[in-house]
Scaffold this active site. Structure first.
Site: not given
Lengths: 206, 206
Positions: B10, B33, B36
């Site tokens: 990812s 993040r 993500h």
């Protein structure tokens, strides 16, 4: 402003800004709540409803069926007092000791192992996936194998690896479902779908 | 694929697809993040860091300070085992009986009342707002009044009424903060910021 005034104003802004759409009124109640939670109008284009999704979801709630979530975040986002009015429990099995054990043994995700644990308990319940594509794929697998038969699957995992693919699988599966196209989704949006269904169910009863 | 392989893949997709950006390496750890968690590359443009935000956040975690969240969803999204390694508790006071009582008495949101309750306890702690603009505005008010002095405020409320405005206020406030511009945000994205800070802190210690 009082909390309910903030919510009302939010929904009136969404009404104004939403492009013309083809959703039926009950579908729009769900999609507008997804937009309310995410501030993302992409859901106007990306949400997909199985034709029996809403009626099956409402029936399951009326019958007090259990709502299984793949994450504690999705569980935290569902209004438990609204669910409790119908006798619906909201469960996440991610932290269950036997789930952790099974995931370690199989090298699978805990989310997928939690599906197996729930599948033994789900009869006409609702599965909610807001995070793990592996959980959604496992649900579809277990449905095809005849090991579980949920009333409704809300499949909205988010992410870059298999999220879109797992939702494409759900969209083709022979089970009432609410899902979307693409990478976006998440626990908050998945919980919003259930909160909208809880509201629709409460209105039916009035 | 094992869970850690899914995460690695990812992040490598995010690296590839992210447009060139001006974030420093530690900032990028946080922003990537957030992407993500949301599958939303808009954060590339919208995130704002106070110059001392990351160092102050890491120091607070190293010192085992408490992390206060405005919702149980944000609390659920923070990796408690990572936080516990530093002795950090993660608290949400939304359900505390005295908070409910105070909100009812004032006609305010429970989120704002929870801030007042936390302000009495926060000394160099971290405030995390992923949902309620009223909570973020109350934090800024309490800081200005000298009633609380958090090490870091992560302000990422989502929505249509005062979310963008409250974040603009935070961006101008004299307190280390991580926030964004616009309506988007949410509990999952706010939790992702803390999870990234916990990882950065763990790496400092190695």
């Amino acid at each position: 402003m009082k909390p309910h005034e903030i919510e009302e104003l939010s929904f009136s802004i969404i009404e104004q800004e939403a492009a013309p759409h083809g959703f039926e009124p009950s579908q729009w109640r769900i999609v507008s709540r997804m937009i309310h939670t995410s501030a993302d109008f992409e859901y106007l284009q990306s949400v997909r409803f199985h034709p029996e999704a809403i009626s099956a979801g409402i029936r399951a709630i009326q019958n007090g069926q259990t709502i299984f979530t793949d994450t504690n975040m999705a569980k935290a986002g569902i209004r438990k007092t609204d669910a409790a009015k119908f006798g619906c429990r909201v469960e996440c099995l991610m932290e269950a000791p036997e789930v952790k054990k099974q995931a370690d043994a199989n090298g699978s995700t805990r989310a997928a192992a939690a599906v197996d644990a729930a599948a033994n308990q789900v009869k006409d319940g609702i599965f909610v996936v807001g995070n793990a594509p592996t959980a959604l794929m496992r649900i579809i697998e277990q449905i095809k194998a005849g090991r579980t038969a949920p009333a409704l699957v809300v499949g909205l995992p988010v992410g870059f690896v298999n999220a879109a693919e797992s939702k494409q699988m759900l969209n083709r599966a022979d089970v009432p479902h609410i899902t979307n196209v693409g990478r976006k989704g998440g626990s908050a949006v998945a919980a919003a779908v259930i909160n909208a269904l809880l509201k629709l169910t409460a209105e039916k009863g009035e």
